[in-house]
Design a protein around this motif. Structure first.
Motif, PDB file in Angstrom:
ATOM      1  N   TRP A   1      -3.404  -7.226   3.037  1.00  0.00           N
ATOM      2  CA  TRP A   1      -2.771  -6.415   4.080  1.00  0.00           C
ATOM      3  C   TRP A   1      -2.519  -7.267   5.331  1.00  0.00           C
ATOM      4  CZ3 TRP A   1      -3.450  -4.669   9.060  1.00  0.00           C
ATOM      5  CH2 TRP A   1      -2.685  -3.559   9.437  1.00  0.00           C
TER       6      TRP A   1
ATOM      7  N   ARG B   1      -0.137   8.722  13.684  1.00  0.00           N
ATOM      8  CA  ARG B   1       0.730   8.026  12.729  1.00  0.00           C
ATOM      9  C   ARG B   1       1.119   8.828  11.479  1.00  0.00           C
ATOM     10  NH1 ARG B   1      -4.211   5.150  12.515  1.00  0.00           N
ATOM     11  NH2 ARG B   1      -5.379   5.380  10.555  1.00  0.00           N
ATOM     12  N   ASP B   2       1.981   8.183  10.704  1.00  0.00           N
ATOM     13  CA  ASP B   2       2.393   8.615   9.363  1.00  0.00           C
ATOM     14  C   ASP B   2       3.210   9.917   9.368  1.00  0.00           C
ATOM     15  OD1 ASP B   2       0.782   6.447   8.805  1.00  0.00           O
ATOM     16  OD2 ASP B   2      -0.910   7.630   8.073  1.00  0.00           O
TER      17      ASP B   2
ATOM     18  N   TRP C   1      -0.529   5.952  -3.843  1.00  0.00           N
ATOM     19  CA  TRP C   1      -0.867   4.514  -3.952  1.00  0.00           C
ATOM     20  C   TRP C   1      -2.115   4.423  -4.820  1.00  0.00           C
ATOM     21  CZ3 TRP C   1      -4.528   2.002  -0.041  1.00  0.00           C
ATOM     22  CH2 TRP C   1      -4.670   0.632  -0.301  1.00  0.00           C
TER      23      TRP C   1
ATOM     24  N   GLU D   1      -5.022  10.572   7.481  1.00  0.00           N
ATOM     25  CA  GLU D   1      -3.808   9.757   7.351  1.00  0.00           C
ATOM     26  C   GLU D   1      -2.809  10.439   6.417  1.00  0.00           C
ATOM     27  OE1 GLU D   1      -5.427   5.270   7.924  1.00  0.00           O
ATOM     28  OE2 GLU D   1      -5.769   6.024   5.920  1.00  0.00           O
ATOM     29  N   CYS D   2      -1.572   9.997   6.503  1.00  0.00           N
ATOM     30  CA  CYS D   2      -0.524  10.333   5.532  1.00  0.00           C
ATOM     31  C   CYS D   2      -0.469  11.797   5.100  1.00  0.00           C
ATOM     32  CB  CYS D   2      -0.667   9.455   4.296  1.00  0.00           C
ATOM     33  SG  CYS D   2      -0.485   7.720   4.679  1.00  0.00           S
TER      34      CYS D   2
ATOM     35  N   MET E   1       2.856  -5.082   8.697  1.00  0.00           N
ATOM     36  CA  MET E   1       3.520  -4.211   7.728  1.00  0.00           C
ATOM     37  C   MET E   1       5.028  -4.130   7.915  1.00  0.00           C
ATOM     38  SD  MET E   1       1.660  -2.857   5.358  1.00  0.00           S
ATOM     39  CE  MET E   1       1.040  -4.490   5.146  1.00  0.00           C
TER      40      MET E   1
ATOM     41  N   GLN F   1       4.604   0.451   2.164  1.00  0.00           N
ATOM     42  CA  GLN F   1       3.945  -0.487   3.069  1.00  0.00           C
ATOM     43  C   GLN F   1       3.879  -1.838   2.357  1.00  0.00           C
ATOM     44  OE1 GLN F   1       2.152   0.333   6.483  1.00  0.00           O
ATOM     45  NE2 GLN F   1       4.196   1.115   6.070  1.00  0.00           N
TER      46      GLN F   1
ATOM     47  N   ASN G   1       0.838  -1.206   0.000  1.00  0.00           N
ATOM     48  CA  ASN G   1       0.000   0.000   0.000  1.00  0.00           C
ATOM     49  C   ASN G   1       0.875   1.258   0.000  1.00  0.00           C
ATOM     50  OD1 ASN G   1      -0.303  -1.334   2.851  1.00  0.00           O
ATOM     51  ND2 ASN G   1      -0.997   0.711   3.331  1.00  0.00           N
ATOM     52  N   ASP G   2       0.691   2.169   0.920  1.00  0.00           N
ATOM     53  CA  ASP G   2       1.250   3.535   0.809  1.00  0.00           C
ATOM     54  C   ASP G   2       2.727   3.631   0.385  1.00  0.00           C
ATOM     55  OD1 ASP G   2      -1.022   3.535   2.372  1.00  0.00           O
ATOM     56  OD2 ASP G   2      -0.115   4.537   4.074  1.00  0.00           O
TER      57      ASP G   2
ATOM     58  N   TRP H   1      -9.075   1.922  -0.271  1.00  0.00           N
ATOM     59  CA  TRP H   1      -9.278   0.965   0.819  1.00  0.00           C
ATOM     60  C   TRP H   1     -10.608   0.226   0.706  1.00  0.00           C
ATOM     61  CZ3 TRP H   1      -5.710  -1.392   3.076  1.00  0.00           C
ATOM     62  CH2 TRP H   1      -4.541  -0.771   3.477  1.00  0.00           C
TER      63      TRP H   1
ATOM     64  N   PHE I   1       4.522   0.986  10.233  1.00  0.00           N
ATOM     65  CA  PHE I   1       3.521   1.716   9.449  1.00  0.00           C
ATOM     66  C   PHE I   1       4.196   2.842   8.651  1.00  0.00           C
ATOM     67  CE2 PHE I   1      -1.063   0.954  11.165  1.00  0.00           C
ATOM     68  CZ  PHE I   1      -0.931  -0.394  10.925  1.00  0.00           C
ATOM     69  N   SER I   2       3.364   3.661   8.031  1.00  0.00           N
ATOM     70  CA  SER I   2       3.885   4.661   7.085  1.00  0.00           C
ATOM     71  C   SER I   2       4.757   5.736   7.736  1.00  0.00           C
ATOM     72  CB  SER I   2       2.730   5.324   6.349  1.00  0.00           C
ATOM     73  OG  SER I   2       2.211   4.403   5.429  1.00  0.00           O
TER      74      SER I   2
ATOM     75  N   TYR J   1      -4.401   7.359  -3.379  1.00  0.00           N
ATOM     76  CA  TYR J   1      -4.520   7.526  -1.932  1.00  0.00           C
ATOM     77  C   TYR J   1      -3.142   7.561  -1.274  1.00  0.00           C
ATOM     78  CZ  TYR J   1      -6.403   7.270   2.738  1.00  0.00           C
ATOM     79  OH  TYR J   1      -6.721   7.577   4.036  1.00  0.00           O
ATOM     80  N   ALA J   2      -3.097   8.222  -0.109  1.00  0.00           N
ATOM     81  CA  ALA J   2      -1.912   8.188   0.764  1.00  0.00           C
ATOM     82  C   ALA J   2      -0.651   8.712   0.075  1.00  0.00           C
ATOM     83  CB  ALA J   2      -1.671   6.763   1.287  1.00  0.00           C
TER      84      ALA J   2
HETATM   85  C1  FRU Z   1      -2.944   4.613   4.963  1.00  0.00           C
HETATM   86  C2  FRU Z   1      -2.597   3.776   6.191  1.00  0.00           C
HETATM   87  C3  FRU Z   1      -1.701   4.569   7.118  1.00  0.00           C
HETATM   88  C4  FRU Z   1      -0.971   3.500   7.859  1.00  0.00           C
HETATM   89  C5  FRU Z   1      -0.783   2.431   6.809  1.00  0.00           C
HETATM   90  C6  FRU Z   1      -0.842   1.036   7.322  1.00  0.00           C
HETATM   91  O1  FRU Z   1      -3.281   3.883   3.852  1.00  0.00           O
HETATM   92  O2  FRU Z   1      -3.776   3.344   6.828  1.00  0.00           O
HETATM   93  O3  FRU Z   1      -2.388   5.470   7.946  1.00  0.00           O
HETATM   94  O4  FRU Z   1       0.257   3.940   8.382  1.00  0.00           O
HETATM   95  O5  FRU Z   1      -1.811   2.634   5.855  1.00  0.00           O
HETATM   96  O6  FRU Z   1      -0.492   0.122   6.334  1.00  0.00           O
END
Ligand code: FRU
Length: 485
Positions: free
Chosen positions: A48, A151-152, A287, A203-204, A51, A40, A23-24, A291, A80-81, A267-268
């Motif tokens: 998923w 996060r992120d 990405w 996020e991100c 990670m 990720q 992912n991200d 989701w 995570f990210s 996304y992200a």
């Molecule tokens: C965004 C996210 C982030 C997180 C990651 C986990 O797509 O949910 O917030 O760090 O993916 O894989």
């Protein structure tokens, strides 16, 4: 269920991991002649899970070499990210001899016996251009007593105060921290309540300054991705704010945000750190998924891909700032076979078809409304499969319809149309990047983007244009493909 061949849908022009789930984008950084893309990654599954940070490098942002996994989960949690920077001045003390990379990421630790998970920020450093990493012994470097979603981290150097700034997603707000050394972090401010979209967790984030095209003005852009909430139709999407930042506080010009992309599949996304000054670009990668259905898309053996890296710019259009995006210029050298569309007037119900037959395509065209009510562009993937792009002059809208594009049953949401309202639709410029399993649309030199996954048997056999109820003029266009595929 029938499974697809492993290579099926693998992109030719976009990055996807050889195997398993991605992912991200994480840790985008340029260092010693290489662009680094961390991401990720679940190295043992196509859905998923725990990670890791996968890793790929490129010299031109298009041709990527996948390297070994960079960061593995440990007793502090999954990885995570996050982001990566070059510590040029050895502020961290990790690099007494020569500058190296520092990754700043989130540890996600599952709670025991039904308790909430914990998210903390941590760092790791590398002396060998990201090939191996040492996690800092003092991790985590930042935790929260109150926030569960924490996060992120996106980190950049702010020269005026000579401090690192961390932009962090904290529930449905963004929190700014600063540090002299990437280790000791201080709270600066929190942004977001009453601003922008709040239908999902934030996020991100990313924060950077851009010059306004055609002047001396500079503004700060704050990107914030908004997570999927099953109660809403939208799925996950990315918004942005434009405003001011002084090293402590972000103040948006307006409380509303704009969407960065009108398609479902971007996304992200975040931008590269440490692009050399003489280059000066702000380069973004997202990405290419959503989701809502990311875990169910019909690929076999691998899952997840990135958008084409895009150069971001800021333009003032009718008094409003707009983030424009276009594929990086490096992409051009992957196309060398052009069919030119000099000028064509499509009369009522006329249709022009251009045979393309290619594994990836770059098509650009200028379109002038004359008397038509609609222009339809059909990307024919095979005899039965096609994606439609409709330019509707009555409601000033461009719509991408992927209902007939191939496999669409990964989610009821997947076949829903994707639309964008256009200010001045009578003259538009359209760019289309078509790959094995995606179409990216850039309208008016990237003023609007619309990114969409598709799962057809072939990328592109032909492209046709047809007008409804009157005339449309097509001019200064081309359809380009690589001659070597
Ligand atoms: C965004 C996210 C982030 C997180 C990651 C986990 O797509 O949910 O917030 O760090 O993916 O894989």
């Amino acid at each position: 269920m029938k499974t697809n061949a492993i290579g099926k849908y693998k992109p030719n022009l976009h990055f996807a991991p050889e195997k398993n789930w991605m992912n991200d984008p994480n840790g985008l950084v340029y260092f010693e002649g290489e662009y680094h893309l961390f991401y990720q990654y679940h190295p043992y599954s196509t859905v998923w899970g725990p990670m890791h940070w996968g890793h790929a490098v490129s010299k031109d942002l298009i041709d990527w070499e996948e390297l070994d996994v960079a960061l593995y989960p440990d007793e502090l949690g999954m990885i995570f990210s996050g982001s990566a920077v070059v510590d040029w001045e050895n502020t961290s003390g990790f690099f007494p001899n020569k500058p190296g990379l520092v990754a700043i990421f989130t540890y996600h630790l599952e709670g025991k016996e039904g308790t909430e998970p914990t998210q903390t920020q941590a760092i790791a450093y590398s002396f060998d251009r990201g090939r191996s990493w040492k996690k800092y012994e003092g991790n985590p470097v930042l935790s929260s007593e109150t926030k569960i979603d924490f996060r992120d981290p996106k980190v950049f150097w702010y020269e005026q105060t000579r401090r690192w700034i961390m932009v962090l997603a904290t529930g449905q707000t963004i929190t700014f921290y600063s540090s002299p050394n990437l280790i000791d972090w201080e709270f600066e401010s929190e942004f977001g309540e009453g601003n922008g979209l709040h239908h999902g967790v934030w996020e991100c984030p990313d924060l950077f300054q851009l010059s306004v095209t055609g002047g001396n003005e500079k503004k700060w852009v704050l990107l914030v991705s908004v997570g999927d909430n099953p109660d809403f139709e939208t799925g996950s999407q990315t918004q942005y704010f434009v405003g001011e930042f002084d090293g402590k506080t972000f103040i948006p010009d307006q409380s509303s945000s704009k969407l960065l992309d009108f398609g479902k599949d971007n996304y992200a996304g975040v931008s590269f750190s440490d692009i050399p000054h003489n280059d000066g670009r702000r380069i973004y990668v997202g990405w290419m998924s959503n989701w809502r259905y990311a875990n169910e898309v019909p690929t076999n053996g691998w899952r997840g891909q990135m958008t084409i890296p895009r150069e971001l710019s800021l333009e003032k259009i009718a008094g409003e700032y707009n983030v424009n995006q276009l594929p990086v210029k490096e992409m051009v050298s992957y196309f060398d076979n052009e069919l030119v569309i000099d000028e064509e007037i499509l009369h009522e119900n006329d249709k022009r078809t251009y045979h393309v037959e290619s594994a990836y395509v770059d098509c650009a065209i200028n379109i002038e409304k004359q008397s038509a009510t609609q222009l339809g562009i059909v990307v024919n993937h095979s005899k039965q499969q096609f994606t439609k792009i409709e330019i509707n002059y009555n409601n000033r809208e461009i719509r991408l319809v992927r209902e007939g594009s191939g496999i669409i049953n990964c989610s009821p949401n997947f076949s829903k149309d994707q639309t964008v309202k256009i200010g001045d639709i009578n003259h538009i410029n359209l760019k289309l990047i078509i790959d094995s399993s995606s179409i990216e649309l850039f309208i008016n030199e990237g003023q609007y983007a619309l990114t969409s996954l598709i799962y057809p048997d072939h990328a592109c056999e032909s492209i046709s244009f047809s007008s409804t109820d009157g005339n449309v003029r097509l001019y200064n266009g081309y359809i380009a493909k690589p001659s070597r595929l």
